[in-house]
Design a protein around this motif. Sequence first.
Motif, mmCIF file in Angstrom:
data_model
loop_
_atom_site.group_PDB
_atom_site.id
_atom_site.type_symbol
_atom_site.label_atom_id
_atom_site.label_comp_id
_atom_site.label_asym_id
_atom_site.label_seq_id
_atom_site.Cartn_x
_atom_site.Cartn_y
_atom_site.Cartn_z
ATOM 1 N N UNK A 163 -41.849 28.669 -6.385
ATOM 2 C CA UNK A 163 -41.632 29.401 -7.636
ATOM 3 C C UNK A 163 -42.755 29.058 -8.616
ATOM 4 N N UNK A 164 -43.042 30.011 -9.472
ATOM 5 C CA UNK A 164 -43.938 29.783 -10.609
ATOM 6 C C UNK A 164 -43.278 30.465 -11.799
ATOM 7 N N UNK A 165 -43.738 30.138 -12.983
ATOM 8 C CA UNK A 165 -43.129 30.806 -14.123
ATOM 9 C C UNK A 165 -43.945 30.611 -15.379
ATOM 10 N N UNK A 166 -43.590 31.422 -16.358
ATOM 11 C CA UNK A 166 -44.189 31.259 -17.693
ATOM 12 C C UNK A 166 -43.121 30.630 -18.571
ATOM 13 N N UNK A 167 -43.437 29.418 -19.037
ATOM 14 C CA UNK A 167 -42.464 28.678 -19.852
ATOM 15 C C UNK A 167 -43.159 28.305 -21.158
ATOM 16 N N UNK A 168 -42.631 28.793 -22.263
ATOM 17 C CA UNK A 168 -43.252 28.583 -23.579
ATOM 18 C C UNK A 168 -44.743 28.924 -23.537
ATOM 19 N N UNK A 169 -45.095 29.983 -22.841
ATOM 20 C CA UNK A 169 -46.482 30.444 -22.799
ATOM 21 C C UNK A 169 -47.351 29.783 -21.735
ATOM 22 N N UNK A 170 -46.864 28.684 -21.115
ATOM 23 C CA UNK A 170 -47.649 28.007 -20.065
ATOM 24 C C UNK A 170 -47.233 28.508 -18.689
ATOM 25 N N UNK A 171 -48.210 28.565 -17.786
ATOM 26 C CA UNK A 171 -47.902 28.944 -16.407
ATOM 27 C C UNK A 171 -47.659 27.655 -15.610
ATOM 28 N N UNK A 176 -38.382 23.216 -12.213
ATOM 29 C CA UNK A 176 -37.066 22.603 -12.022
ATOM 30 C C UNK A 176 -36.059 23.380 -12.884
ATOM 31 N N UNK A 177 -34.803 22.981 -12.823
ATOM 32 C CA UNK A 177 -33.765 23.774 -13.503
ATOM 33 C C UNK A 177 -34.007 23.876 -15.011
ATOM 34 N N UNK A 178 -34.392 22.747 -15.601
ATOM 35 C CA UNK A 178 -34.612 22.731 -17.054
ATOM 36 C C UNK A 178 -35.701 23.741 -17.424
ATOM 37 N N UNK A 179 -36.777 23.773 -16.640
ATOM 38 C CA UNK A 179 -37.876 24.703 -16.915
ATOM 39 C C UNK A 179 -37.446 26.144 -16.620
ATOM 40 N N UNK A 180 -36.769 26.319 -15.489
ATOM 41 C CA UNK A 180 -36.300 27.645 -15.080
ATOM 42 C C UNK A 180 -35.401 28.270 -16.170
ATOM 43 N N UNK A 182 -35.544 27.887 -19.245
ATOM 44 C CA UNK A 182 -36.268 28.250 -20.471
ATOM 45 C C UNK A 182 -37.387 29.251 -20.209
ATOM 46 N N UNK A 183 -37.493 29.712 -18.951
ATOM 47 C CA UNK A 183 -38.654 30.540 -18.574
ATOM 48 C C UNK A 183 -38.582 31.943 -19.175
ATOM 49 N N UNK A 202 -41.247 38.959 -9.158
ATOM 50 C CA UNK A 202 -41.632 38.485 -10.478
ATOM 51 C C UNK A 202 -40.742 39.161 -11.513
ATOM 52 N N UNK A 203 -40.017 38.348 -12.280
ATOM 53 C CA UNK A 203 -39.038 38.925 -13.202
ATOM 54 C C UNK A 203 -39.265 38.440 -14.617
ATOM 55 N N UNK A 204 -39.315 39.375 -15.527
ATOM 56 C CA UNK A 204 -39.343 39.031 -16.939
ATOM 57 C C UNK A 204 -37.923 38.700 -17.358
ATOM 58 N N UNK A 205 -37.575 37.423 -17.256
ATOM 59 C CA UNK A 205 -36.184 37.023 -17.518
ATOM 60 C C UNK A 205 -35.901 37.116 -19.014
ATOM 61 N N UNK A 206 -36.915 36.747 -19.789
ATOM 62 C CA UNK A 206 -36.692 36.638 -21.228
ATOM 63 C C UNK A 206 -38.017 36.947 -21.924
ATOM 64 N N UNK A 207 -38.705 37.942 -21.386
ATOM 65 C CA UNK A 207 -40.029 38.283 -21.896
ATOM 66 C C UNK A 207 -40.713 39.183 -20.889
#
Length: 252
Positions: A163-171, A176-180, A182-183, A202-207
Motif C-alpha cells: 500500500x501507499x498513500x497520501x497522508x497530510x500531503x506526504x506520500x 499502518x492503521x494509524x496512517x491509513x 488519516x490518509x 487508488x482511492x481518494x478516501x478523503x481528498x
Amino acid sequence: MRADNRENQDLRGIVLTTNYTENPDGSVLIEMGRTKVICTAMIEDKVPLWLRNKGQGWLTAEYAMLPGSTNTRKQRDSTRPKADGRSIEIQRLIGRSLRTCIDLELIGERTIWIDVDVIQADGGTRCAAINGAFVALYLAMKKLYEQGLIEKFPIKNFLGAVSVGKVHGDILLDLNYQEDSQAQVDMNVVMNDQGKYCEVQSSGENGTFDKDEFKAMLDLATEGINDIFVDQKLALENYLEDYGNEKNPTSN
Ligand code: UDP
C-alpha cells in the motif's frame, strides 16, 4: 520521520515463516510490522462445475479477520447475517492477483484454495495476504511437482503487493492503521517481478490526487514491491535452488 520511526519510503519489517502449520500443502505466517497474517494453500482434486473437462485448474481465495485481530472484537463472518462486503472484495483481489502468476493449464483439473486469516491487523492486510499467499502457493506447487503429479512447474513469476498513500500531503509507503485512518488517498498495488502490474487500486478516501501524485505513489509502490521480492526469494531460497532455470522461470 513517521510515528514508528520510518522514513516515508520505508517498508515495515517483513518476516516470512514458511511451513507455519503442518497440514496445508503450503503455509506461511507473514508479518509486516504489527500486521500478521496466516496464509495457506491447499489443493483439491476437482474444479468448479463450469470448468469441468476444460483441461485446466482454478485458484480461488478466502479472507477473514479473526475476532481478536482488531482493537474492538471483529464479528466472525460465519455469525454475521450477511457476508462482509469488505472481505469479499479483498478475497477476490487476492484470487485475481494470484491467478496472474500461475499457468492453470499446467496443474490439470485441480483447485488451489488460498486461505488467508488475519490474526493481527494494523493496516495493509490485503497486501500482506498477497505477499504471504504467493509464498504459500509456491510451496504447494513445489509439493505437487515433487510428487510427480505435474510435469512442469506452473509458477510464472513472483508476485507482491504494497500500500501507499497520501497522508497530510506526504506520500508514504506501507501504511499502518494509524496512517491509513488519516490518509487522503489510499492506494494498493500488485505487481510481478517482470515489472508488470496486476492491479492498481487508488482511492481518494478523503481528498483527491493528481497525475503527478499518482505517478509518485506508483513509483514508490514499485520500489517497495521490488524489496518484498527479495524477502520472498530469501524465504524460498532453498526451493529456488532445487529447481533450476529450465523448470522454474522465477529462479533468475
Ligand atoms: N480495520 C479494522 N476493522 C475492520 C476493518 C479494518 O480494525 O473491520 C483496520 C485494520 O487495521 C486494517 C485497517 O483498518 O488493516 C485498514 O483496513 P482496509 O479496509 O483499508 O484494508 P487493509 O489496509 O487491511 O488491506
